[in-house]
Design a protein around this motif. Structure first.
Motif, mmCIF file in Angstrom:
data_model
loop_
_atom_site.group_PDB
_atom_site.id
_atom_site.type_symbol
_atom_site.label_atom_id
_atom_site.label_comp_id
_atom_site.label_asym_id
_atom_site.label_seq_id
_atom_site.Cartn_x
_atom_site.Cartn_y
_atom_site.Cartn_z
ATOM 1 N N GLY A 377 -14.884 89.638 -42.888
ATOM 2 C CA GLY A 377 -16.274 90.118 -43.673
ATOM 3 C C GLY A 377 -17.238 90.298 -42.804
ATOM 4 N N ARG A 378 -18.062 91.619 -42.869
ATOM 5 C CA ARG A 378 -19.387 91.668 -41.951
ATOM 6 C C ARG A 378 -20.468 90.555 -42.233
ATOM 7 N NH1 ARG A 378 -21.379 96.187 -39.555
ATOM 8 N NH2 ARG A 378 -23.633 96.573 -39.556
ATOM 9 N N GLU A 379 -20.580 90.270 -43.373
ATOM 10 C CA GLU A 379 -21.811 89.391 -43.767
ATOM 11 C C GLU A 379 -21.682 87.820 -43.104
ATOM 12 O OE1 GLU A 379 -24.443 87.228 -47.200
ATOM 13 O OE2 GLU A 379 -23.112 89.030 -47.754
ATOM 14 N N ILE A 380 -20.461 87.437 -43.131
ATOM 15 C CA ILE A 380 -19.822 86.064 -42.685
ATOM 16 C C ILE A 380 -19.898 86.137 -41.093
ATOM 17 C CG2 ILE A 380 -18.210 84.361 -42.707
ATOM 18 C CD1 ILE A 380 -19.756 84.295 -45.354
ATOM 19 N N CYS A 381 -19.297 87.281 -40.739
ATOM 20 C CA CYS A 381 -19.170 87.313 -39.275
ATOM 21 C C CYS A 381 -20.648 87.325 -38.475
ATOM 22 C CB CYS A 381 -18.652 88.763 -38.746
ATOM 23 S SG CYS A 381 -17.010 89.171 -39.332
ATOM 24 N N LEU A 382 -21.709 87.986 -39.034
ATOM 25 C CA LEU A 382 -22.929 88.049 -38.639
ATOM 26 C C LEU A 382 -23.592 86.456 -38.628
ATOM 27 C CD1 LEU A 382 -24.462 91.367 -39.780
ATOM 28 C CD2 LEU A 382 -24.091 90.661 -37.548
ATOM 29 N N GLU A 383 -23.203 85.651 -39.802
ATOM 30 C CA GLU A 383 -23.870 84.649 -39.915
ATOM 31 C C GLU A 383 -23.175 83.615 -38.777
ATOM 32 O OE1 GLU A 383 -24.695 81.234 -43.454
ATOM 33 O OE2 GLU A 383 -23.864 83.152 -43.895
ATOM 34 N N LEU A 384 -21.965 83.749 -38.825
ATOM 35 C CA LEU A 384 -21.091 82.777 -37.781
ATOM 36 C C LEU A 384 -21.677 83.074 -36.504
ATOM 37 C CD1 LEU A 384 -17.571 83.318 -39.002
ATOM 38 C CD2 LEU A 384 -18.690 81.194 -38.907
ATOM 39 N N ALA A 385 -21.924 84.234 -35.954
ATOM 40 C CA ALA A 385 -22.367 84.703 -34.677
ATOM 41 C C ALA A 385 -23.766 84.046 -34.405
ATOM 42 C CB ALA A 385 -22.351 85.932 -34.703
ATOM 43 N N ARG A 386 -24.649 84.231 -35.369
ATOM 44 C CA ARG A 386 -25.930 83.902 -35.242
ATOM 45 C C ARG A 386 -25.882 82.275 -35.158
ATOM 46 N NH1 ARG A 386 -27.768 88.556 -39.048
ATOM 47 N NH2 ARG A 386 -28.218 90.236 -37.364
ATOM 48 N N HIS A 387 -25.184 81.648 -35.935
ATOM 49 C CA HIS A 387 -25.260 80.218 -35.921
ATOM 50 C C HIS A 387 -24.629 79.800 -34.644
ATOM 51 C CE1 HIS A 387 -23.250 76.214 -37.152
ATOM 52 N NE2 HIS A 387 -24.407 76.149 -37.916
ATOM 53 N N GLY A 388 -23.916 80.252 -34.359
ATOM 54 C CA GLY A 388 -22.745 79.710 -33.029
ATOM 55 C C GLY A 388 -23.769 80.002 -31.959
ATOM 56 N N ARG A 389 -24.677 80.848 -31.692
ATOM 57 C CA ARG A 389 -25.492 81.043 -30.477
ATOM 58 C C ARG A 389 -26.519 79.866 -30.186
ATOM 59 N NH1 ARG A 389 -24.068 83.680 -26.462
ATOM 60 N NH2 ARG A 389 -26.097 84.963 -26.034
ATOM 61 N N VAL A 390 -26.604 79.054 -31.061
ATOM 62 C CA VAL A 390 -27.689 77.835 -30.954
ATOM 63 C C VAL A 390 -26.741 76.725 -30.837
ATOM 64 C CG1 VAL A 390 -29.179 76.457 -32.066
ATOM 65 C CG2 VAL A 390 -28.947 79.099 -32.697
ATOM 66 N N ALA A 391 -27.115 76.252 -29.638
ATOM 67 C CA ALA A 391 -26.192 75.287 -28.842
ATOM 68 C C ALA A 391 -25.630 74.093 -29.621
ATOM 69 C CB ALA A 391 -26.845 74.729 -27.777
ATOM 70 N N ARG A 392 -26.582 73.456 -30.377
ATOM 71 C CA ARG A 392 -26.025 72.235 -31.212
ATOM 72 C C ARG A 392 -25.617 72.587 -32.573
ATOM 73 N NH1 ARG A 392 -31.596 69.181 -31.491
ATOM 74 N NH2 ARG A 392 -32.351 71.325 -31.802
ATOM 75 N N ASN A 393 -25.551 73.850 -32.861
ATOM 76 C CA ASN A 393 -24.865 74.030 -34.395
ATOM 77 C C ASN A 393 -23.570 73.792 -34.229
ATOM 78 O OD1 ASN A 393 -27.409 74.556 -35.135
ATOM 79 N ND2 ASN A 393 -27.035 76.779 -35.361
ATOM 80 N N VAL A 394 -23.047 73.327 -35.269
ATOM 81 C CA VAL A 394 -21.635 73.117 -35.368
ATOM 82 C C VAL A 394 -20.972 73.731 -36.653
ATOM 83 C CG1 VAL A 394 -19.624 71.337 -35.519
ATOM 84 C CG2 VAL A 394 -21.745 70.859 -34.463
ATOM 85 N N LEU A 395 -19.718 74.434 -36.656
ATOM 86 C CA LEU A 395 -18.966 74.864 -37.593
ATOM 87 C C LEU A 395 -17.925 73.902 -38.327
ATOM 88 C CD1 LEU A 395 -18.380 77.417 -39.720
ATOM 89 C CD2 LEU A 395 -16.980 78.094 -37.682
ATOM 90 N N LEU A 396 -17.784 73.804 -39.315
ATOM 91 C CA LEU A 396 -16.592 72.979 -40.287
ATOM 92 C C LEU A 396 -16.097 73.910 -41.113
ATOM 93 C CD1 LEU A 396 -15.419 70.509 -40.806
ATOM 94 C CD2 LEU A 396 -16.991 70.053 -42.730
ATOM 95 N N ALA A 397 -14.820 74.514 -40.558
ATOM 96 C CA ALA A 397 -13.928 75.629 -41.449
ATOM 97 C C ALA A 397 -12.582 74.919 -41.873
ATOM 98 C CB ALA A 397 -13.715 76.811 -40.438
ATOM 99 N N GLU A 398 -12.203 75.116 -42.866
ATOM 100 C CA GLU A 398 -10.986 74.630 -43.246
ATOM 101 C C GLU A 398 -9.614 75.595 -42.672
ATOM 102 O OE1 GLU A 398 -9.546 77.273 -47.088
ATOM 103 O OE2 GLU A 398 -10.994 75.681 -47.628
#
Length: 650
Positions: A377-398
């Motif tokens: 989905g579009r909204e989540i894609c954008l959030e993931l992209a913006r979050h991931g561009r910051v070096a120290r941020n981390v994603l926890l995904a099932e």
């Protein structure tokens, strides 16, 4: 030039990639094409006399994948000429344009081709997720308010491409053409910028049907070498000449289309004057500045653009120095409830661990009605992209969301954590995704191992799982194809449903009961069954049953993420007949159940799952948490995982 033989069946799609001095990004672009779920493709790379190592890079991939073809040009023709040579050589029923410095989602071609066939389109394109080399900025071609696909009308498309206009230019899109619809149309080789928009205008004017989908499946990279960053006098004059040609050719199509062309032409003339004005300022030539302002007074206000860009660069640098609080984004699907799986428990514990480490945490829960199961989905894609561009941020995904989220983790240092059966799996952005598994401490999904097997009661079967589409599909298959045949042999057998599956509302067949909320569904179970049909890396529930000393029967899909050393301890059954045979054999054989469970416990102990995990997890946190310096400020983190080049991100 190699040409397709007459009558030779071709692939479903030909991907055409022009390369001119793009060696820095070329490997990543090639890999994103080769990773497509549509395997029936060819990739034609046209080396536009670039003189760099691009051809050598393509040759290295050709040795491994015969779907790649290389065309070397003797003279530099620009992207339009190079693409035309690729089109002439292509064999596919569809032609897709991908730039040599961009990245595409692994499902992009499959999703767009299916949509084109369904909707009867001649041309299809998706939205662009634009990311920048020199900043963490993320843009899209379409406004974020656009939610539904639409047919592109010729006047609207023309107007969107006005230079420095208020809207967003649709001419930047990277289309797929139905070969039959493209016919003899080709790119205008006099243009070295704006060639995509020019071709699409001519195709629309000829009656071709263009469908635009607001799906973020194309990642458009902007850097100092991007052609779209350069707009000089020569380019502007070519564009003006081409636009005048279009205006003359389309004069009979109606006032609305003529008006749209005139608006674009006026914007091009103003942009040309602005380019001359900038050149005059650089050369400190008053005469040239005056001439430019006289030619187009409207060019003077455009000076605000470089000033604004300079201010934005300064602000980004300041923001980069401050860096702020690192963030953990948690991505999960809905459906967890009482008795939720061990993976959910581990996820909660990991979140607490990050919170204790000073991370800010936010959670996004996806529903069961996403627009396409192959992406998120579009909204989540954008959030993931913006979050991931910051070096120290981390994603926890099932586990079920990791593959869908990774294409949007565009930061060079982007890390994605996936709770897995044997620990934490770490995905790091690279030329290809690098993964690494780390053991987890007992508090994070391990737990005590039973001292002895627990064979449970004869005739007692248990199934537990989260209440999501995949688990429910597996349960429905079991109840329809397996359980009635088990009851033929064991008429008094009882099946208890636990976890989220206890809440299913469908009528249940004879012998099936729902466990009470938070009930221990494993207590008393003689056989624990995992009938999932869709592959999953999450085998936490299987590990929990093994720790409890239970005999297990599971499909390969359910065992997918289980450490290989433990797999022989679980009875495999991928067909209804095999599952019936395994369950009926075990239900009345407590000694056999104890033997199987004892082997599982022995394997758990020998594998030492959770034995050396405290230091490993601390190492993981050290790799993603920047240490504080003496002044209390935080510095950029160092990772203990293999480094990868910045430019190879897919």
């Amino acid at each position: 030039m190699e040409r397709p033989a007459e009558g030779t069946p071709g692939p479903r799609v030909s991907v055409i990639m022009s390369n001119y001095r793009g060696g820095r990004y070329l490997a990543a672009a090639i890999e994103s094409v080769l990773a497509q779920s549509v395997s029936d493709l060819e990739l034609i790379v046209v080396d536009d006399c670039s003189g760099d190592d691009g051809s050598a890079i393509v040759e290295s991939y050709r040795q491994r994948d015969d779907r790649i073809r290389l065309i070397r040009l003797d003279a530099n023709l620009g992207p339009a000429g190079a693409r035309n040579r690729g089109i002439e050589a292509a064999r596919g029923a569809w032609l897709a344009i991908v730039d040599n410095d961009d990245l595409i989602h692994p499902e992009r071609l499959g999703i767009l081709l299916d949509a084109a066939d369904r909707d009867g389109a001649d041309i299809v394109a998706d939205d662009l997720l634009t990311f920048y080399e020199d900043s963490i900025r993320i843009d899209t071609m379409l406004p974020e308010t656009v939610k539904e696909p639409y047919w592109v009308a010729l006047p609207d498309f023309i107007r969107s491409n006005a230079i420095y206009g208020p809207g967003r230019a649709l001419g930047y899109c990277k289309p797929l053409f139905r070969r039959q619809a493209l016919g003899a149309f080709r790119y205008d080789e006099t243009l070295r910028i704006g060639e995509d928009a020019n071709l699409l205008v001519r195709l629309l004017a000829a009656g071709r049907r263009f469908r635009l989908y607001p799906w973020l499946l194309y990642c458009y990279r902007k850097h100092s070498g991007s052609i779209s960053y350069r707009f000089n006098q020569s380019d502007s004059q070519r564009l003006i000449h081409a636009e005048r040609d279009l205006l003359r050719a389309h004069a009979a199509l109606g006032a609305e289309i003529v008006s749209a062309h005139e608006a674009v032409l006026a914007s091009l003339e103003r942009a040309a004057a602005f380019a001359s004005l900038i050149d005059g300022l650089k050369q400190r030539s008053p005469a040239r500045i005056v001439d430019a302002v006289r030619a187009a007074p409207g060019a003077l206000p455009l000076l605000r653009m470089p000033l604004r860009a300079w201010i934005e660069r300064r602000l980004r640098r300041l923001a980069g120095r401050r860096q702020g609080t690192p963030s953990l984004l948690v991505l999960q699907r809905s459906g967890s409830g009482p008795g939720e799986s061990g993976a959910a428990t581990r996820r909660r514990d990991l979140v607490r661990l990050f919170e204790d480490g000073g991370y800010s945490v936010r959670t996004r829960i996806l529903g069961s009605t996403e627009p396409d199961p192959r992406w998120i989905g579009r909204e989540i894609c954008l959030e993931l992209a913006r979050h991931g561009r910051v070096a120290r941020n981390v994603l926890l995904a099932e586990p079920s969301l990791v593959a869908a989220s990774l294409p949007y983790r565009l930061g060079a240092d982007s890390l994605t954590l996936e709770p897995s059966a044997d620990g934490v799996r770490v995905h790091r952005r690279g030329a290809a995704v690098e993964t690494r598994s780390l053991a987890m401490p007992a508090a994070l999904g391990g737990g005590p191992v039973a001292a002895a097997p627990d064979p449970g009661e004869d005739g007692h079967v248990s199934i537990a799982g989260a209440r999501n589409a995949a688990e429910i599909a597996g349960l429905n298959w079991f109840l329809a194809a397996v359980w009635p045949r088990v009851r033929e042999t064991h008429p008094n057998a009882v099946l208890r449903l636990g976890g989220g599956l206890a809440g299913v509302t469908a009528p249940l067949p004879a012998g099936v009961v729902r466990a009470e909320p938070r009930a221990d569904v494993l207590a008393g179970a003689g056989v624990v069954v995992f009938p999932r049909q869709i592959f999953s890396d999450d085998s936490s529930a299987i590990l929990e049953a093994l720790r409890r000393g239970k005999a297990l029967v599971a499909t390969s899909a359910a065992r997918g993420g289980l450490a290989e050393i433990l797999q022989p301890t679980v009875c495999a059954a991928d067909t209804a007949a095999a599952m019936v045979e395994r369950i009926t054999e075990l239900l009345a054989a407590p000694v056999r159940r104890a033997e199987l469970a004892g082997a599982g416990l022995a394997h758990l102990r020998s594998a030492a799952v959770g034995a050396e995990e405290e230091n490993t997890l601390a190492e993981l946190l050290a790799s993603i948490r920047p240490p504080a310096n003496a002044a209390g400020a935080q510095t950029r983190p160092h990772t203990n995982m293999p480094g990868v080049p910045v430019e190879k991100r897919f």
